[in-house]
Design a protein around this motif. Structure first.
Motif, PDB file in Angstrom:
ATOM      1  N   ARG A  35       0.837  -1.203   0.000  1.00  0.00           N
ATOM      2  CA  ARG A  35       0.000   0.000   0.000  1.00  0.00           C
ATOM      3  C   ARG A  35       0.878   1.262   0.000  1.00  0.00           C
ATOM      4  O   ARG A  35       0.643   2.190  -0.761  1.00  0.00           O
ATOM      5  CB  ARG A  35      -0.943  -0.007   1.208  1.00  0.00           C
ATOM      6  CG  ARG A  35      -2.165   0.862   1.028  1.00  0.00           C
ATOM      7  CD  ARG A  35      -3.245   0.622   2.065  1.00  0.00           C
ATOM      8  NE  ARG A  35      -3.483  -0.744   2.492  1.00  0.00           N
ATOM      9  CZ  ARG A  35      -4.124  -1.680   1.789  1.00  0.00           C
ATOM     10  NH1 ARG A  35      -4.591  -1.400   0.600  1.00  0.00           N
ATOM     11  NH2 ARG A  35      -4.299  -2.896   2.277  1.00  0.00           N
ATOM     12  N   VAL A  36       1.912   1.263   0.829  1.00  0.00           N
ATOM     13  CA  VAL A  36       2.828   2.407   0.868  1.00  0.00           C
ATOM     14  C   VAL A  36       3.561   2.530  -0.474  1.00  0.00           C
ATOM     15  O   VAL A  36       3.703   3.633  -1.017  1.00  0.00           O
ATOM     16  CB  VAL A  36       3.819   2.283   2.049  1.00  0.00           C
ATOM     17  CG1 VAL A  36       4.919   3.329   1.964  1.00  0.00           C
ATOM     18  CG2 VAL A  36       3.078   2.380   3.381  1.00  0.00           C
ATOM     19  N   MET A  37       4.007   1.419  -1.023  1.00  0.00           N
ATOM     20  CA  MET A  37       4.706   1.418  -2.311  1.00  0.00           C
ATOM     21  C   MET A  37       3.826   2.036  -3.398  1.00  0.00           C
ATOM     22  O   MET A  37       4.286   2.891  -4.171  1.00  0.00           O
ATOM     23  CB  MET A  37       5.089  -0.016  -2.692  1.00  0.00           C
ATOM     24  CG  MET A  37       5.672  -0.169  -4.086  1.00  0.00           C
ATOM     25  SD  MET A  37       5.929  -1.912  -4.550  1.00  0.00           S
ATOM     26  CE  MET A  37       4.229  -2.432  -4.883  1.00  0.00           C
ATOM     27  N   LEU A  38       2.569   1.615  -3.459  1.00  0.00           N
ATOM     28  CA  LEU A  38       1.678   2.117  -4.504  1.00  0.00           C
ATOM     29  C   LEU A  38       1.252   3.555  -4.241  1.00  0.00           C
ATOM     30  O   LEU A  38       1.120   4.344  -5.190  1.00  0.00           O
ATOM     31  CB  LEU A  38       0.477   1.191  -4.660  1.00  0.00           C
ATOM     32  CG  LEU A  38       0.829  -0.225  -5.140  1.00  0.00           C
ATOM     33  CD1 LEU A  38      -0.423  -1.087  -5.227  1.00  0.00           C
ATOM     34  CD2 LEU A  38       1.590  -0.207  -6.456  1.00  0.00           C
ATOM     35  N   ASP A  39       1.063   3.917  -2.985  1.00  0.00           N
ATOM     36  CA  ASP A  39       0.782   5.318  -2.671  1.00  0.00           C
ATOM     37  C   ASP A  39       1.931   6.202  -3.175  1.00  0.00           C
ATOM     38  O   ASP A  39       1.704   7.248  -3.790  1.00  0.00           O
ATOM     39  CB  ASP A  39       0.626   5.532  -1.162  1.00  0.00           C
ATOM     40  CG  ASP A  39      -0.701   5.039  -0.598  1.00  0.00           C
ATOM     41  OD1 ASP A  39      -1.641   4.763  -1.383  1.00  0.00           O
ATOM     42  OD2 ASP A  39      -0.795   4.928   0.645  1.00  0.00           O
ATOM     43  N   PHE A  40       3.156   5.764  -2.913  1.00  0.00           N
ATOM     44  CA  PHE A  40       4.320   6.541  -3.338  1.00  0.00           C
ATOM     45  C   PHE A  40       4.436   6.560  -4.864  1.00  0.00           C
ATOM     46  O   PHE A  40       4.699   7.620  -5.461  1.00  0.00           O
ATOM     47  CB  PHE A  40       5.596   5.970  -2.711  1.00  0.00           C
ATOM     48  CG  PHE A  40       6.838   6.698  -3.143  1.00  0.00           C
ATOM     49  CD1 PHE A  40       7.067   8.005  -2.727  1.00  0.00           C
ATOM     50  CD2 PHE A  40       7.769   6.078  -3.954  1.00  0.00           C
ATOM     51  CE1 PHE A  40       8.215   8.686  -3.127  1.00  0.00           C
ATOM     52  CE2 PHE A  40       8.917   6.753  -4.358  1.00  0.00           C
ATOM     53  CZ  PHE A  40       9.141   8.056  -3.945  1.00  0.00           C
ATOM     54  N   TYR A  90       1.981   8.962  -6.177  1.00  0.00           N
ATOM     55  CA  TYR A  90       2.394  10.318  -5.806  1.00  0.00           C
ATOM     56  C   TYR A  90       3.486  10.816  -6.752  1.00  0.00           C
ATOM     57  O   TYR A  90       3.419  11.928  -7.280  1.00  0.00           O
ATOM     58  CB  TYR A  90       2.873  10.304  -4.355  1.00  0.00           C
ATOM     59  CG  TYR A  90       3.504  11.578  -3.859  1.00  0.00           C
ATOM     60  CD1 TYR A  90       2.745  12.724  -3.648  1.00  0.00           C
ATOM     61  CD2 TYR A  90       4.868  11.631  -3.586  1.00  0.00           C
ATOM     62  CE1 TYR A  90       3.331  13.898  -3.185  1.00  0.00           C
ATOM     63  CE2 TYR A  90       5.460  12.793  -3.116  1.00  0.00           C
ATOM     64  CZ  TYR A  90       4.684  13.919  -2.922  1.00  0.00           C
ATOM     65  OH  TYR A  90       5.269  15.065  -2.464  1.00  0.00           O
ATOM     66  N   ILE A  91       4.476   9.992  -6.984  1.00  0.00           N
ATOM     67  CA  ILE A  91       5.580  10.362  -7.877  1.00  0.00           C
ATOM     68  C   ILE A  91       5.131  10.357  -9.335  1.00  0.00           C
ATOM     69  O   ILE A  91       5.417  11.275 -10.095  1.00  0.00           O
ATOM     70  CB  ILE A  91       6.775   9.387  -7.696  1.00  0.00           C
ATOM     71  CG1 ILE A  91       7.455   9.613  -6.340  1.00  0.00           C
ATOM     72  CG2 ILE A  91       7.781   9.500  -8.836  1.00  0.00           C
ATOM     73  CD1 ILE A  91       8.169  10.934  -6.203  1.00  0.00           C
ATOM     74  N   GLY A  92       4.427   9.311  -9.732  1.00  0.00           N
ATOM     75  CA  GLY A  92       4.124   9.086 -11.146  1.00  0.00           C
ATOM     76  C   GLY A  92       2.941   9.848 -11.703  1.00  0.00           C
ATOM     77  O   GLY A  92       2.896  10.102 -12.905  1.00  0.00           O
ATOM     78  N   THR A  93       1.984  10.200 -10.872  1.00  0.00           N
ATOM     79  CA  THR A  93       0.794  10.862 -11.413  1.00  0.00           C
ATOM     80  C   THR A  93       0.490  12.196 -10.750  1.00  0.00           C
ATOM     81  O   THR A  93      -0.288  12.975 -11.283  1.00  0.00           O
ATOM     82  CB  THR A  93      -0.447   9.958 -11.322  1.00  0.00           C
ATOM     83  OG1 THR A  93      -0.781   9.727  -9.957  1.00  0.00           O
ATOM     84  CG2 THR A  93      -0.221   8.619 -12.037  1.00  0.00           C
TER      85      THR A  93
END
Length: 195
Positions: free
Chosen positions: A123-128, A131-134
């Motif tokens: 969840r943290v990985m995808l949140d980040f 955040y970075i990618g979109t």
């Protein structure tokens, strides 16, 4: 080649392509049993084909500190869903299903990774990644601390951001060209393989 694969001109046959591009496409066909449409679409510009797949392979095939192939593909699916790229959600969703051995996971993540049955690490990985990618975010001390707390290294953080960034570009190219996913991708990892 089929004109419905791209709004841009494609070579009529593989024989019209430079030898190295043709060899790459044929090797993928031999391994997968079909040619992913993105290979044919990118063959429109051989120099960009070479650069795209060189960077793709450098990111996706690189051994990461703790980041697995399944996790990299999860980043691709989540960011591609947010970027509304059907091709990448379907194609890389197949890889999430195969690598994770979870036939429902890619669909659940593509719709809403926050409600998908994933770990706090994921969840943290995808949140980040989102955040970075979109959201055009940046790595700051708070994000770095959060990512370290769930077991990622600084090199893993680079990989997460680089995969999100690279596939942001890929999503936009596929959306530009109108390239559809191959039908084969839809069933991969959903049904047991014969033999």
């Amino acid at each position: 080649m089929n004109a419905s694969l791209s709004r841009f001109p494609l070579p009529e046959t593989l024989e019209e392509l430079p030898e190295d591009v043709r060899s790459t496409i044929l090797a993928v066909q031999e391994k997968a049993g079909f040619v992913p449409n993105v290979f044919l679409m990118l063959a429109h510009r051989p120099d960009e084909f070479r650069a795209f797949f060189a960077y793709h392979d450098a990111l996706m095939e690189r051994e990461s500190d703790t980041l697995t192939k399944a996790e990299k593909e999860m980043v691709v699916v989540a960011t591609s869903a947010r970027n509304r790229c059907l091709y990448c959600v379907v194609a890389h969703g197949a890889l999430v299903r195969i690598y994770s051995k979870q036939p429902l996971l890619a669909d659940q993540m593509a719709i809403n990774h926050r409600t998908a049955p994933i770990s706090e690490r994921h969840r943290v990985m995808l949140d980040f990644a989102l955040y970075i990618g979109t959201e055009q975010g940046e790595l700051n001390d708070a994000w770095q601390r959060r990512l370290f707390e769930v077991g990622f290294t600084l090199d893993d953080i680079w990989d997460i951001g680089a995969v999100a960034g690279f596939f942001g570009m890929s999503n936009r190219l596929v959306n530009l060209t109108g390239t559809p996913p191959n039908a084969e991708f839809y069933l991969m990892g959903r049904v047991p393989r014969e033999g």
